[in-house]
Design a protein around this motif. Structure first.
Motif, PDB file in Angstrom:
ATOM      1  N   UNK A 246       0.830  -1.208   0.000  1.00 35.03           N
ATOM      2  CA  UNK A 246       0.000   0.000   0.000  1.00 35.03           C
ATOM      3  C   UNK A 246       0.865   1.259   0.000  1.00 35.03           C
ATOM      4  N   UNK A 247       1.887   1.279   0.850  1.00 32.45           N
ATOM      5  CA  UNK A 247       2.755   2.453   0.933  1.00 32.45           C
ATOM      6  C   UNK A 247       3.487   2.677  -0.382  1.00 32.45           C
ATOM      7  N   UNK A 248       3.985   1.608  -0.981  1.00 34.95           N
ATOM      8  CA  UNK A 248       4.697   1.766  -2.250  1.00 34.95           C
ATOM      9  C   UNK A 248       3.753   2.177  -3.372  1.00 34.95           C
ATOM     10  N   UNK A 249       2.493   1.747  -3.323  1.00 36.27           N
ATOM     11  CA  UNK A 249       1.526   2.172  -4.328  1.00 36.27           C
ATOM     12  C   UNK A 249       1.197   3.659  -4.170  1.00 36.27           C
ATOM     13  N   UNK A 250       1.011   4.097  -2.934  1.00 39.48           N
ATOM     14  CA  UNK A 250       0.780   5.530  -2.689  1.00 39.48           C
ATOM     15  C   UNK A 250       1.974   6.337  -3.183  1.00 39.48           C
ATOM     16  N   UNK A 251       3.162   5.833  -2.953  1.00 40.27           N
ATOM     17  CA  UNK A 251       4.361   6.520  -3.442  1.00 40.27           C
ATOM     18  C   UNK A 251       4.345   6.629  -4.963  1.00 40.27           C
ATOM     19  N   UNK A 252       4.063   5.512  -5.640  1.00 36.79           N
ATOM     20  CA  UNK A 252       4.050   5.510  -7.098  1.00 36.79           C
ATOM     21  C   UNK A 252       3.007   6.469  -7.650  1.00 36.79           C
ATOM     22  N   UNK A 253       1.877   6.574  -6.955  1.00 46.96           N
ATOM     23  CA  UNK A 253       0.777   7.411  -7.438  1.00 46.96           C
ATOM     24  C   UNK A 253       0.966   8.891  -7.124  1.00 46.96           C
ATOM     25  N   UNK A 254       1.846   9.204  -6.185  1.00 48.22           N
ATOM     26  CA  UNK A 254       1.958  10.599  -5.748  1.00 48.22           C
ATOM     27  C   UNK A 254       3.403  11.096  -5.813  1.00 48.22           C
ATOM     28  N   UNK A 255       4.152  10.817  -4.783  1.00 47.91           N
ATOM     29  CA  UNK A 255       5.485  11.392  -4.632  1.00 47.91           C
ATOM     30  C   UNK A 255       6.435  10.966  -5.735  1.00 47.91           C
ATOM     31  N   UNK A 256       6.318   9.717  -6.179  1.00 51.89           N
ATOM     32  CA  UNK A 256       7.240   9.229  -7.194  1.00 51.89           C
ATOM     33  C   UNK A 256       7.187  10.000  -8.495  1.00 51.89           C
ATOM     34  N   UNK A 257       6.037  10.552  -8.821  1.00 50.66           N
ATOM     35  CA  UNK A 257       5.858  11.254 -10.098  1.00 50.66           C
ATOM     36  C   UNK A 257       5.942  12.766  -9.956  1.00 50.66           C
ATOM     37  N   UNK A 258       6.114  13.280  -8.755  1.00 46.42           N
ATOM     38  CA  UNK A 258       6.103  14.714  -8.518  1.00 46.42           C
ATOM     39  C   UNK A 258       7.316  15.132  -7.687  1.00 46.42           C
ATOM     40  N   UNK A 259       7.620  16.400  -7.748  1.00 44.70           N
ATOM     41  CA  UNK A 259       8.674  16.968  -6.902  1.00 44.70           C
ATOM     42  C   UNK A 259       8.034  17.923  -5.908  1.00 44.70           C
ATOM     43  N   UNK A 260       7.810  17.419  -4.706  1.00 46.99           N
ATOM     44  CA  UNK A 260       7.235  18.238  -3.645  1.00 46.99           C
ATOM     45  C   UNK A 260       8.348  18.794  -2.773  1.00 46.99           C
ATOM     46  N   UNK A 261       8.161  20.025  -2.323  1.00 47.24           N
ATOM     47  CA  UNK A 261       9.137  20.642  -1.427  1.00 47.24           C
ATOM     48  C   UNK A 261       8.944  20.166   0.000  1.00 47.24           C
TER      49      UNK A 261
ATOM     50  N   UNK B 216       7.231   7.803   2.758  1.00 49.00           N
ATOM     51  CA  UNK B 216       7.168   8.401   1.421  1.00 49.00           C
ATOM     52  C   UNK B 216       8.334   9.369   1.216  1.00 49.00           C
ATOM     53  N   UNK B 217       8.678  10.081   2.281  1.00 47.40           N
ATOM     54  CA  UNK B 217       9.762  11.053   2.220  1.00 47.40           C
ATOM     55  C   UNK B 217      11.086  10.409   1.833  1.00 47.40           C
ATOM     56  N   UNK B 218      11.427   9.294   2.475  1.00 46.14           N
ATOM     57  CA  UNK B 218      12.727   8.670   2.204  1.00 46.14           C
ATOM     58  C   UNK B 218      12.696   7.780   0.967  1.00 46.14           C
ATOM     59  N   UNK B 219      11.523   7.300   0.585  1.00 45.81           N
ATOM     60  CA  UNK B 219      11.441   6.556  -0.679  1.00 45.81           C
ATOM     61  C   UNK B 219      11.808   7.453  -1.857  1.00 45.81           C
ATOM     62  N   UNK B 220      11.516   8.736  -1.737  1.00 46.88           N
ATOM     63  CA  UNK B 220      11.808   9.681  -2.821  1.00 46.88           C
ATOM     64  C   UNK B 220      13.302   9.900  -3.006  1.00 46.88           C
ATOM     65  N   UNK B 221      14.077   9.797  -1.954  1.00 46.60           N
ATOM     66  CA  UNK B 221      15.485  10.200  -2.017  1.00 46.60           C
ATOM     67  C   UNK B 221      16.470   9.040  -1.887  1.00 46.60           C
ATOM     68  N   UNK B 222      15.959   7.839  -1.667  1.00 46.72           N
ATOM     69  CA  UNK B 222      16.837   6.669  -1.552  1.00 46.72           C
ATOM     70  C   UNK B 222      16.533   5.712  -2.702  1.00 46.72           C
ATOM     71  N   UNK B 223      17.559   5.284  -3.362  1.00 47.02           N
ATOM     72  CA  UNK B 223      17.388   4.432  -4.543  1.00 47.02           C
ATOM     73  C   UNK B 223      17.217   2.973  -4.128  1.00 47.02           C
ATOM     74  N   UNK B 224      16.173   2.718  -3.338  1.00 48.14           N
ATOM     75  CA  UNK B 224      15.877   1.354  -2.903  1.00 48.14           C
ATOM     76  C   UNK B 224      14.405   1.283  -2.535  1.00 48.14           C
ATOM     77  N   UNK B 225      13.854   0.086  -2.566  1.00 51.29           N
ATOM     78  CA  UNK B 225      12.472  -0.113  -2.188  1.00 51.29           C
ATOM     79  C   UNK B 225      12.307  -0.149  -0.687  1.00 51.29           C
TER      80      UNK B 225
END
Length: 388
Positions: free
Chosen positions: A78-93, A110-119
């Motif tokens: 669920x968390x990874x899906x929310x990431x893919x649908x939101x943060x992964x496709x956008x650049x939020x400050x 979600x915050x660290x999924x955006x900046x770390x190259x790992x699942x």
């Protein structure tokens, strides 16, 4: 005593209607903010809390998106899906978590999924997050998890029927806002379960093998605030004074566990949440009296010193009797707050208890903090007390 340390959120703003002034607090994040994502839950959309937050941000010229797709007790998927649908496709400050513990934990992840190259799976455990995440602002709407001030986030793994934590300093937020007004609409069962969850954080931190002067300070004050106000907050949900003290108490409980860690109650609660979907606060609340009774002979002096902050008169009593009075008071609280007492209501039966006991013992990060060794048979006996 070995070395000990403490770290928490960068900035904390507290007080009634403090969320309304979020625009004034944004400078504390330390970066220009042009675009924000609010991570929240449908109930807060319905109450208008999300609309008010959005309006305050837009008044500052900030573009705002929102997501309400986080499940209760969210799974890794669920968390990874929310990431893919939101943060992964956008650049939020900045990412803003508005809600209960699951929302706050998810926002941190979600915050660290955006900046770390790992699942997310590769981050499960302690200190496996390599890089700081997108700045976060956490706004709790329950007085329970203390997640707003901890470096922890909990993930449900259905295939393992267990919950596992991500623990990293990179999960700590840039800003926390504690507004008790947001908690006045909590239903009574959530007030009870989250409040006792916060109490559990404080008590387990106080009797943890890693307890230290920093954790003791926060733990005892959390115990004092929660003991004095939880019943009033439960019975009179619009009492802002009680709500405010519960919110601060929950934060102190989070700070205590950050400094010392929780123990067997939490370890035994994880299988209940992972397999039977019992809410984290409910599971902790059910187990707390029984695990504390089990630990009693190993923590008499420490537990006796909790009586005063709990408002229990133990004048003239031995440490053993004072400690038992604390356990009895905890049992009384769970009854007053109508905490469920029977695991059978959730589908648990005798045949599943051994498997749960084995899973609980495997949560060594927490079991190692317990002041008394818990064997498989001990865990089975404790779970069995909750099968009426």
């Amino acid at each position: 005593m070995s070395n000990y340390r403490f770290q928490t959120a960068d900035h904390i703003i507290a007080g009634r209607h403090s969320v309304a002034n979020i625009g004034e607090h944004l400078a504390l994040v330390g970066l220009p903010i042009q675009k924000a994502l609010i991570v929240t839950q449908p109930a807060l959309v319905q109450t208008g809390a999300v609309a008010s937050l959005e309006a305050a941000l837009k008044d500052r010229g900030i573009a705002v998106d929102q997501t309400t797709n986080v499940e209760p007790e969210p799974t890794l998927e669920n968390i990874e899906q929310v990431f893919a649908d939101t943060v992964g496709a956008q650049d939020y400050d900045v990412l803003i978590g508005l809600g209960g513990g699951s929302i706050l934990d998810t926002t941190k992840l979600l915050s660290v999924l955006k900046t770390n190259n790992k699942g997310l799976e590769a981050m499960l455990g302690t200190d496996l997050v390599e890089h700081a995440g997108v700045p976060t602002i956490l706004i709790p709407t329950t007085s329970g998890t203390g997640a707003e001030v901890t470096p922890n986030a909990i993930v449900t793994l259905p295939e393992k029927e267990l919950k596992i934590g991500v623990v990293s300093r990179h999960l700590l937020p840039s800003l926390v806002i504690l507004d008790p007004v947001l908690t006045t609409g909590l239903p009574k069962p959530i007030t009870a379960a989250t409040g006792m969850d916060a109490f559990t954080h404080a008590l387990e931190s106080y009797i943890s093998t890693k307890a230290n002067p920093i954790s003791d300070m926060f733990a005892l004050e959390a115990i004092r605030l929660i003991s004095a106000n939880i019943v009033q907050a439960y019975q009179q949900g619009d009492d802002l004074d009680a709500r405010e003290k519960m919110l601060v108490g929950a934060m102190y409980g989070g700070m205590a566990l950050t400094a010392a860690g929780t123990a067997a109650v939490h370890a035994m609660a994880y299988p209940l949440g992972g397999k039977y979907k019992i809410a984290h606060g409910v599971a902790n609340s059910m187990l707390l009296p029984h695990v504390t009774q089990f630990n009693l002979d190993a923590i008499q002096e420490r537990l006796a010193s909790v009586a005063g902050p709990m408002g229990i008169d133990v004048a003239g009593l031995s440490d053993g009797d004072a400690a038992q009075a604390v356990v009895d008071k905890i049992k009384e609280l769970t009854k007053t707050l109508e905490i469920p007492q029977d695991l059978a209501e959730y589908g648990v039966d005798k045949d599943s208890i051994e498997e749960m006991a084995v899973a609980a013992l495997d949560v060594k990060r927490l079991m190692d903090n317990n002041p008394k060794t818990v064997t498989k048979n001990d865990a089975i006996a404790i779970y069995s007390k909750l099968l009426v």
